[in-house]
Scaffold this active site. Sequence first.
Site, PDB file in Angstrom:
ATOM      1  N   THR A  28       0.810  -1.222   0.000  1.00  0.00           N
ATOM      2  CA  THR A  28       0.000   0.000   0.000  1.00  0.00           C
ATOM      3  C   THR A  28       0.844   1.273   0.000  1.00  0.00           C
ATOM      4  O   THR A  28       2.038   1.250   0.296  1.00  0.00           O
ATOM      5  CB  THR A  28      -0.924   0.032   1.232  1.00  0.00           C
ATOM      6  OG1 THR A  28      -0.134   0.131   2.420  1.00  0.00           O
ATOM      7  CG2 THR A  28      -1.799  -1.204   1.308  1.00  0.00           C
ATOM      8  N   ASP A  29       0.166   2.364  -0.279  1.00  0.00           N
ATOM      9  CA  ASP A  29       0.792   3.678  -0.152  1.00  0.00           C
ATOM     10  C   ASP A  29       0.517   4.213   1.250  1.00  0.00           C
ATOM     11  O   ASP A  29      -0.027   3.500   2.098  1.00  0.00           O
ATOM     12  CB  ASP A  29       0.285   4.634  -1.243  1.00  0.00           C
ATOM     13  CG  ASP A  29      -1.219   4.862  -1.202  1.00  0.00           C
ATOM     14  OD1 ASP A  29      -1.864   4.582  -0.159  1.00  0.00           O
ATOM     15  OD2 ASP A  29      -1.766   5.332  -2.211  1.00  0.00           O
ATOM     16  N   ALA A  30       0.859   5.452   1.503  1.00  0.00           N
ATOM     17  CA  ALA A  30       0.697   6.026   2.840  1.00  0.00           C
ATOM     18  C   ALA A  30      -0.760   6.063   3.294  1.00  0.00           C
ATOM     19  O   ALA A  30      -1.034   6.084   4.490  1.00  0.00           O
ATOM     20  CB  ALA A  30       1.291   7.437   2.872  1.00  0.00           C
ATOM     21  N   ILE A  33      -3.905   2.341   0.623  1.00  0.00           N
ATOM     22  CA  ILE A  33      -4.506   1.876  -0.634  1.00  0.00           C
ATOM     23  C   ILE A  33      -3.423   1.185  -1.453  1.00  0.00           C
ATOM     24  O   ILE A  33      -2.279   1.659  -1.531  1.00  0.00           O
ATOM     25  CB  ILE A  33      -5.112   3.059  -1.409  1.00  0.00           C
ATOM     26  CG1 ILE A  33      -6.283   3.652  -0.602  1.00  0.00           C
ATOM     27  CG2 ILE A  33      -5.555   2.636  -2.805  1.00  0.00           C
ATOM     28  CD1 ILE A  33      -6.858   4.917  -1.192  1.00  0.00           C
TER      29      ILE A  33
END
Length: 149
Positions: A28-30, A33
């Site tokens: 995921t990103d920050a 997601i």
Amino acid sequence: MNSTSLMTEQRIIPSVFEHPIRIYWEDTDAGGIVFYANYLKFFERARTEWLRALGFGQQVLLDESGGMFVVSETAVKYHSPARLDDTLVVTAKLQNGGKASLTIAQRAYLRAQDQADRLLAEGTIRLGWVDSTTLKPGRIPAPVLEALK
């Protein structure tokens, strides 16, 4: 090359292969997601397990035939995001096959309890068979083609 040695335990599998994947922080990103490019990794895992279910480990193919599959083209459409801790089902299905290349249709679904699976991403991946030393195109080993029929 002894073509029968390429075969491991061959099983009958459905026309659409399914592989489960859990989403971890690393995917995921920050914002929690799934990063869009990771769907290509998920598709790769499903294709590898699909080949394994057909009886062909990637390393065995490489060791015994001197060849390997390489990705030559991808197309992916994103529909909805996956998030941290989601459980996905990633599918692989042969769309087109020839003597030197395959086109695999793939989808990633959110496996949801108490509701229908939701399509997250779908695409096609074209694979070519190459000699692992020269990277020149070659023919997919006959036992693999047979198993794909």
